[in-house]
Enzyme design. Structure first.
Site, PDB file in Angstrom:
ATOM      1  N   GLU A  58      -4.894  -3.663  -2.114  1.00  9.83           N
ATOM      2  CA  GLU A  58      -6.335  -3.402  -2.132  1.00  9.83           C
ATOM      3  C   GLU A  58      -6.686  -2.126  -1.384  1.00  9.83           C
ATOM      4  O   GLU A  58      -7.813  -1.637  -1.453  1.00  9.83           O
ATOM      5  CB  GLU A  58      -7.108  -4.605  -1.558  1.00  9.83           C
ATOM      6  CG  GLU A  58      -6.831  -4.944  -0.097  1.00  9.83           C
ATOM      7  CD  GLU A  58      -5.581  -5.790   0.133  1.00  9.83           C
ATOM      8  OE1 GLU A  58      -4.580  -5.627  -0.614  1.00  9.83           O
ATOM      9  OE2 GLU A  58      -5.591  -6.595   1.083  1.00  9.83           O
ATOM     10  N   SER A 106       5.285  -6.918   3.467  1.00 13.91           N
ATOM     11  CA  SER A 106       5.805  -7.225   4.801  1.00 13.91           C
ATOM     12  C   SER A 106       6.569  -8.558   4.792  1.00 13.91           C
ATOM     13  O   SER A 106       6.354  -9.400   3.903  1.00 13.91           O
ATOM     14  CB  SER A 106       4.637  -7.299   5.781  1.00 13.91           C
ATOM     15  OG  SER A 106       3.738  -8.303   5.359  1.00 13.91           O
ATOM     16  N   PHE A 117       0.820  -1.220   0.000  1.00  8.63           N
ATOM     17  CA  PHE A 117       0.000   0.000   0.000  1.00  8.63           C
ATOM     18  C   PHE A 117       0.851   1.266   0.000  1.00  8.63           C
ATOM     19  O   PHE A 117       0.382   2.324  -0.397  1.00  8.63           O
ATOM     20  CB  PHE A 117      -0.946   0.011   1.217  1.00  8.63           C
ATOM     21  CG  PHE A 117      -0.303   0.473   2.503  1.00  8.63           C
ATOM     22  CD1 PHE A 117      -0.154   1.833   2.777  1.00  8.63           C
ATOM     23  CD2 PHE A 117       0.197  -0.434   3.428  1.00  8.63           C
ATOM     24  CE1 PHE A 117       0.471   2.270   3.956  1.00  8.63           C
ATOM     25  CE2 PHE A 117       0.812  -0.016   4.603  1.00  8.63           C
ATOM     26  CZ  PHE A 117       0.949   1.343   4.868  1.00  8.63           C
ATOM     27  N   GLU A 137       8.460  -3.962  13.411  1.00  8.14           N
ATOM     28  CA  GLU A 137       8.394  -2.885  12.415  1.00  8.14           C
ATOM     29  C   GLU A 137       7.089  -2.135  12.700  1.00  8.14           C
ATOM     30  O   GLU A 137       6.001  -2.648  12.418  1.00  8.14           O
ATOM     31  CB  GLU A 137       8.370  -3.450  10.990  1.00  8.14           C
ATOM     32  CG  GLU A 137       8.335  -2.363   9.940  1.00  8.14           C
ATOM     33  CD  GLU A 137       8.123  -2.864   8.514  1.00  8.14           C
ATOM     34  OE1 GLU A 137       7.445  -3.870   8.308  1.00  8.14           O
ATOM     35  OE2 GLU A 137       8.648  -2.187   7.609  1.00  8.14           O
ATOM     36  N   CYS A 191       9.426   1.830   3.705  1.00  6.92           N
ATOM     37  CA  CYS A 191      10.296   0.707   4.084  1.00  6.92           C
ATOM     38  C   CYS A 191      11.720   1.187   4.331  1.00  6.92           C
ATOM     39  O   CYS A 191      12.529   0.460   4.888  1.00  6.92           O
ATOM     40  CB  CYS A 191      10.297  -0.352   3.006  1.00  6.92           C
ATOM     41  SG  CYS A 191      11.008   0.251   1.484  1.00  6.92           S
ATOM     42  N   LYS A 202      -0.832  -7.013  -9.296  1.00  7.24           N
ATOM     43  CA  LYS A 202      -1.855  -7.148  -8.236  1.00  7.24           C
ATOM     44  C   LYS A 202      -1.492  -6.094  -7.206  1.00  7.24           C
ATOM     45  O   LYS A 202      -0.646  -6.302  -6.347  1.00  7.24           O
ATOM     46  CB  LYS A 202      -1.794  -8.545  -7.635  1.00  7.24           C
ATOM     47  CG  LYS A 202      -3.073  -9.043  -6.988  1.00  7.24           C
ATOM     48  CD  LYS A 202      -3.673  -8.145  -5.914  1.00  7.24           C
ATOM     49  CE  LYS A 202      -3.026  -8.294  -4.564  1.00  7.24           C
ATOM     50  NZ  LYS A 202      -3.486  -7.307  -3.570  1.00  7.24           N
TER      51      LYS A 202
HETATM   52  P1  NAD Z   1       1.481  -6.560   3.041  1.00  7.58           P
HETATM   53  O1  NAD Z   1       2.511  -7.622   3.114  1.00  7.58           O
HETATM   54  O2  NAD Z   1       0.347  -6.611   3.997  1.00  7.58           O
HETATM   55  O3  NAD Z   1       0.796  -6.579   1.578  1.00  7.58           O
HETATM   56  C1  NAD Z   1       1.568  -6.575   0.408  1.00  7.58           C
HETATM   57  C2  NAD Z   1       0.776  -7.265  -0.703  1.00  7.58           C
HETATM   58  O4  NAD Z   1       0.530  -8.621  -0.321  1.00  7.58           O
HETATM   59  C3  NAD Z   1      -0.587  -6.634  -0.975  1.00  7.58           C
HETATM   60  O5  NAD Z   1      -0.805  -6.609  -2.372  1.00  7.58           O
HETATM   61  C4  NAD Z   1      -1.556  -7.561  -0.266  1.00  7.58           C
HETATM   62  O6  NAD Z   1      -2.817  -7.620  -0.902  1.00  7.58           O
HETATM   63  C5  NAD Z   1      -0.860  -8.909  -0.332  1.00  7.58           C
HETATM   64  N1  NAD Z   1      -1.157  -9.745   0.836  1.00  7.58           N
HETATM   65  C6  NAD Z   1      -1.354  -9.325   2.117  1.00  7.58           C
HETATM   66  N2  NAD Z   1      -1.591 -10.378   2.915  1.00  7.58           N
HETATM   67  C7  NAD Z   1      -1.561 -11.486   2.143  1.00  7.58           C
HETATM   68  C8  NAD Z   1      -1.732 -12.876   2.390  1.00  7.58           C
HETATM   69  N3  NAD Z   1      -1.998 -13.347   3.616  1.00  7.58           N
HETATM   70  N4  NAD Z   1      -1.600 -13.743   1.368  1.00  7.58           N
HETATM   71  C9  NAD Z   1      -1.349 -13.296   0.123  1.00  7.58           C
HETATM   72  N5  NAD Z   1      -1.178 -11.980  -0.178  1.00  7.58           N
HETATM   73  C10 NAD Z   1      -1.279 -11.085   0.813  1.00  7.58           C
HETATM   74  O7  NAD Z   1       2.235  -5.162   3.088  1.00  7.58           O
HETATM   75  P2  NAD Z   1       1.605  -3.706   3.176  1.00  7.58           P
HETATM   76  O8  NAD Z   1       1.039  -3.498   4.529  1.00  7.58           O
HETATM   77  O9  NAD Z   1       0.759  -3.434   2.002  1.00  7.58           O
HETATM   78  O10 NAD Z   1       2.925  -2.815   3.002  1.00  7.58           O
HETATM   79  C11 NAD Z   1       3.763  -2.456   4.071  1.00  7.58           C
HETATM   80  C12 NAD Z   1       4.918  -3.420   4.201  1.00  7.58           C
HETATM   81  O11 NAD Z   1       5.657  -3.460   2.988  1.00  7.58           O
HETATM   82  C13 NAD Z   1       5.920  -3.006   5.275  1.00  7.58           C
HETATM   83  O12 NAD Z   1       6.328  -4.164   5.958  1.00  7.58           O
HETATM   84  C14 NAD Z   1       7.067  -2.402   4.478  1.00  7.58           C
HETATM   85  O13 NAD Z   1       8.316  -2.437   5.102  1.00  7.58           O
HETATM   86  C15 NAD Z   1       7.042  -3.266   3.280  1.00  7.58           C
HETATM   87  N6  NAD Z   1       7.709  -2.621   2.156  1.00  7.58           N
HETATM   88  C16 NAD Z   1       8.935  -3.077   1.801  1.00  7.58           C
HETATM   89  C17 NAD Z   1       9.613  -2.469   0.775  1.00  7.58           C
HETATM   90  C18 NAD Z   1      10.961  -2.950   0.346  1.00  7.58           C
HETATM   91  O14 NAD Z   1      11.413  -2.514  -0.678  1.00  7.58           O
HETATM   92  N7  NAD Z   1      11.607  -3.842   1.060  1.00  7.58           N
HETATM   93  C19 NAD Z   1       9.038  -1.380   0.099  1.00  7.58           C
HETATM   94  C20 NAD Z   1       7.779  -0.950   0.478  1.00  7.58           C
HETATM   95  C21 NAD Z   1       7.118  -1.583   1.515  1.00  7.58           C
END
Ligand code: NAD
Length: 514
Positions: free
Chosen positions: A193, A243, A166, A399, A298, A190
């Protein structure tokens, strides 16, 4: 107003729920038929602005079919034509940067200056991909054996997918799709959401730039869509950013299904401040990097490690800067920091403050004191500063992903290094010092993928690659830049000779070069 501008304002001002944010399949908007939808909020007002369609397995399959059908013609499209299209995408994203930023502000909540920064850093990746003709060059060895030449060519993988978080709804998709499609792959995105509209807007820009139908597709949705992507036999590779627990799941499930996977995870970025640092510079950097984008980056600085006697002066300097941060909605041009993405996330972030107190830390600034936390329906939280944080406390270990900066005080450089290297994450880190030797030593010693020297958010420029170490990345290749090109292509090595009458003979031995 251009057609695209009209569409942008229609979406960002909130469409009726019956017009949920759709998918983009085969070059057009496709309204979902699964009957499943999720809410999309305006974080600054707390209102639900619209809904987003959640794809079914069949809808993901339809996107894969469109991408599969588009692949042969797209991979045969000449490098010069693909380059021309990437230039057109570059120009359209540049022209429409304010409309893209408006989507980010409307659904993520980041203020316009931050949203425009996101678009600019994403655009860099499209600019990099315009060099694809050079980047996909292979290699050639003449006369490897007598009359035999050997050469390597790079070819696209086929249908590839990107799953994005997000917090960068425009930049992270650009990290992925620019190189993926420039290399001749077809792509399925994808998006998160929570803030899906920027992806559909980008899809429209790509279509306007001349990207053929099926080359770029968007499926909105949740775990159902993600799991189908991970299992689908015709998807060759998956890029993920999100994450750490989900990144690990994506890596394990995707590779089990035979895919190439790069999965970037969460972070806990440490900023080391040595006693000789320029304190004003370090305090400015810590405040900017901890609270920019409400700490939902991040590469945000989550924890400052104050070395030697620098703690008191540094904490005072940071504290003095906090009341000047203007918190408010993105619609107010004065706002420097917006709300958090959802109420649940805001409340989770705030919960670390009481926990920190109970565990013995000192809350120097409590974001719950900000008037917008109490009086607004938006998901606002003021800035928080927690001092005397120990490595066993939850506010250090987790985090938090919000506007909370913690301070850990240590005696020596070695103590600081041990703390950073002992942390399970390894995305980014920074050291603040005037001592070049100490900085060089840190760069040598630290087990982290991206290092800043007096630079708090060392996100690499697009001609390097982005990736953390340890729990911040699962997979072998970093994202975008040269490693992105490697990820989205595979090498094919050709050994060739041409008939030379009279020189051939039967030889059952293993072919030798000498
Ligand atoms: P998230 O892991 O909750 O979601 C990321 C994606 O995975 C979304 O598209 C979501 O729909 C999908 N997703 C979520 N739960 C899922 C599940 N159980 N099964 C399958 N797909 C699933 O992350 P977020 O809250 O959207 O973003 C924040 C996180 O992203 C933080 O931890 C941040 O550090 C990390 N991030 C990392 C970087 C990097 O480059 N390392 C960059 C940006 C964000």
């Amino acid at each position: 107003m251009t057609q695209l501008q009209e569409r942008a304002s229609a979406t960002s001002t909130g469409a009726p729920a019956s017009h949920a944010v759709p998918h983009w399949i085969g070059g057009r908007r496709v309204q979902g038929t699964s009957g499943r939808r999720g809410p999309v909020f305006n974080p600054a007002t707390g209102e639900q602005a619209r809904e987003v369609d959640f794809a079914s397995i069949e809808e993901v399959d339809a996107a894969v079919a469109a991408a599969r059908a588009a692949f042969p013609a797209w991979r045969s499209t000449s490098l010069s034509k693909r380059t021309e299209i990437m230039f057109r995408i570059r120009n359209l994203v540049d022209q429409h940067r304010h409309e893209i930023a408006a989507h980010l502000t409307a659904e993520h909540g980041k203020v316009p200056s931050d949203a425009l920064g996101e678009v600019a850093r994403g655009l860099e990746n499209i600019e990099f991909s315009t060099g694809v003709a050079h980047l996909m060059k292979g290699s050639y060895s003449e006369q490897a054996s007598t009359g035999v030449d050997v050469y390597m060519i790079r070819q696209p993988l086929g249908v590839v997918a990107g799953i994005t978080p997000f917090n960068f709804p425009a930049m992270v998709p650009m990290w992925m799709f620019a190189n993926a499609i420039a290399c001749g792959n077809t792509f399925i995105l994808k998006p998160s959401e929570k803030d899906p509209s920027a992806s559909i807007y980008l899809a429209e820009l790509l279509a306007e730039a001349g990207v053929p139908a099926g080359v770029f597709n968007v499926v909105n949705g949740d775990k159902v869509a993600v799991d189908r992507i991970l299992e689908h036999p015709e998807i060759a590779a998956v890029s993920f950013v999100g994450s750490t627990p989900i990144a690990k799941y994506i890596y394990e499930t995707g590779t089990k299904h035979g895919k190439r996977v790069q999965a970037l995870g969460g972070a806990k970025n440490h900023m080391i401040v040595l006693p000789d640092a320029d304190i004003d510079m370090a305090a400015d950097a810590a405040v900017s990097a901890a609270y920019g984008s409400s700490g939902e980056r991040c590469m945000a600085v989550a924890t400052v490690v104050a070395v030697g006697g620098v703690g008191d002066t540094l904490v005072e300097a940071i504290k003095a800067r906090l009341p000047k941060i203007v918190i408010g909605p993105g619609s107010d041009p004065e706002s420097e920091m917006g709300p958090l993405v959802t109420k649940q996330h805001r409340d989770k972030v705030a919960s670390y403050l009481d926990l920190a107190k109970i565990q013995g830390a000192k809350v120097v600034a409590d974001g719950r004191q900000h008037p917008l936390y109490k009086d607004s329906d938006g998901f606002f939280l003021g800035v928080s500063l927690i001092d005397d944080v120990g490595p066993g406390m939850e506010c250090y270990q987790d985090e938090i992903f919000g506007p909370v900066l913690t301070i850990t005080r240590v005696d020596t450089y070695n103590d600081a290094l041990e703390l950073v290297n002992g942390n399970p994450y390894g995305n980014g880190t920074a050291i603040f010092t005037r001592d070049g030797g100490a900085a060089r030593q840190y760069q040598f010693d630290v087990n982290v993928g991206m290092v800043g020297i007096n630079v708090p958010i060392p996100v690499p420029v697009s001609y390097y690659s982005f990736g953390g170490w340890k729990g911040s990345l699962f997979g072998d290749l970093h994202m975008y830049g040269p490693e992105g090109i490697q990820f989205y292509t595979r090498g094919k090595v050709v050994t060739s000779r041409w008939p030379d009458p009279g020189t051939s003979k039967v030889d059952l031995g293993f072919p030798r070069t000498r």
